[in-house]
Design an enzyme around this catalytic site. Sequence first.
Site, short mmCIF file in Angstrom:
data_model
loop_
_atom_site.label_atom_id
_atom_site.label_comp_id
_atom_site.label_asym_id
_atom_site.label_seq_id
_atom_site.Cartn_x
_atom_site.Cartn_y
_atom_site.Cartn_z
N HIS A 157 0.76 -1.31 -0.12
CA HIS A 157 -0.03 -0.11 -0.09
C HIS A 157 0.80 1.11 -0.08
CE1 HIS A 157 -3.79 -1.93 0.79
NE2 HIS A 157 -3.17 -2.78 1.01
N ASP A 365 3.42 9.40 -1.17
CA ASP A 365 2.33 8.53 -0.42
C ASP A 365 1.98 7.58 -1.47
OD1 ASP A 365 0.23 7.99 1.56
OD2 ASP A 365 -0.59 9.83 1.35
O1 F6P Z 1 -0.68 3.63 4.11
C1 F6P Z 1 -0.41 2.29 4.51
C2 F6P Z 1 -1.26 1.81 5.75
O2 F6P Z 1 -0.71 0.66 6.16
C3 F6P Z 1 -2.44 2.09 5.93
O3 F6P Z 1 -3.22 0.87 5.42
C4 F6P Z 1 -2.61 2.49 7.14
O4 F6P Z 1 -3.48 3.51 7.45
C5 F6P Z 1 -1.28 3.08 7.79
O5 F6P Z 1 -0.55 2.72 6.88
C6 F6P Z 1 -1.01 2.23 8.95
O6 F6P Z 1 -1.16 3.03 10.16
P1 F6P Z 1 -1.30 2.15 11.44
O7 F6P Z 1 0.46 2.47 11.83
O8 F6P Z 1 -1.81 3.19 12.37
O9 F6P Z 1 -1.59 0.83 11.38
#
Ligand code: F6P
Length: 466
Positions: A157, A365
Amino acid sequence: MSELVAISNRVALPSQLQGAQGGLAVGLRAALEESGGLWFGWSGGVDERAGAREPRLQEANGVRYATLRLTRDEYERFYMGYANQVLWPLFHYRMSFVHCTDARLEGYWEVNRLFAGHLLPLLKGGETIWVHDYHFIPFGSLLREQGVSAPIGFFLHTPFPPWDVMRALPDHARLLRALCAYDLVGFQTAIDRDNFLDCIAHMEGGHIRDREWAVFDGEAARAGVFPIGIDVDDVAVEARRGFNSQQGRRLQESLQRRKLIMGVDRLDYSKGLRNRFEAYEALLERHPDYRRSVVFLQIAPISRGDVAEYEEIRQHLEYMAGHINGRFAEYDWVPLRYLNKGFHRSNILGFLARSDVGLVTPMRDGMNLVAKEFVAAQHPDDPGVLVLSSLAGAAHELDAAVLVNPYNVDEIVHGLDRALSMPLAERRERWHAMAQALRDNDIHHWRTTFLEALRDACRHSQSEAP
Ligand code: F6P
């Protein structure tokens, strides 16, 4: 259709499915409900008690959910340590924020091994396995070691960095090899996929076959591009609901016909919030007409607060917010509303629907679904304008946004000025182009194209087998 097993660090449990989920959760839930299956990952909890090791199981709408807790030590080494102080900054090109130790490195692999071990007894055979994100890169290779022969795909992602950044990772060879144990590795943009293939080409024992197969020490994974989308109709419906809600109306009243600029981000250094605040201050300084006639609402829930860099940026933003308001506020107007808390999804979408400008300026991003949600939330007759970082994955599809380089504060100022003064005809034209892009590649398209490509990659590997 074979059952789907989805693995991701965060799991949207049935009890949390109403309202608070982003695109990944919505898309995965729909895929799992369609084919039946299992969603497996971290519970978000830390627990030292004996017995806490067993997965917690739940079931809803034909989907099984299994979540594991971490010990404090695993949380620190795997999640806070390697995932968020090594891979996250490195994959976002922020090498000075990378803090790697052997303990973190091993903690990452230990937790991946632990989770893979707990998944095995839950597999029935005949499933398709889909692993998500940077927390679980080794997962597929560890399942293969245990004899799992199911199709296994991986989707990243976040961005994937170029070779010269990747090679700073002490165990880059091990991770790149692990990625090649998947049948299919998916990325958000062609840049990310090409960076990955280039990394493989640099490895001894690695090469690229037919431009899309990464081969490393005899393992071959197909690499593809699958930009994640949103459920356009669902976002529009939720946005209407939020728009007409009590909170939506209260926001409207509080604005008193002023234009609204809005940003929504986890409080993360990758999101470009410092430059965004600086740009807003410069806008008010250089264009006195905007004083009292605009409001900037920035929602930024605290994230990964135990990591020093996150605490630092939090303090800095608090200082900047105080400074901007101290400098420009009037007895009846506060220029910047800075909120460190989350809201129900339909409220956020309703606020976005009320905004004249969506300000999305990450320094880097993977995709940025807020950019897409802002567009989907707008009213077609009188749409707001998206000011978008050219370094967000979303900029590849939303090129009708006002694109800005987030490293250049003046470009953001200029972009804001353009957006705030844009005539209706141009706003509509840009919005229609972006809305079409959202429809062409929505969340359903994302998961079906990924899963089809995974099946295809498996067929291809079988036909190539000696
Ligand atoms: O952007 C990638 C991601 O894994 C998202 O799915 C998520 O919003 C974030 O990063 C992870 O955030 P956290 O550390 O709060 O799980």
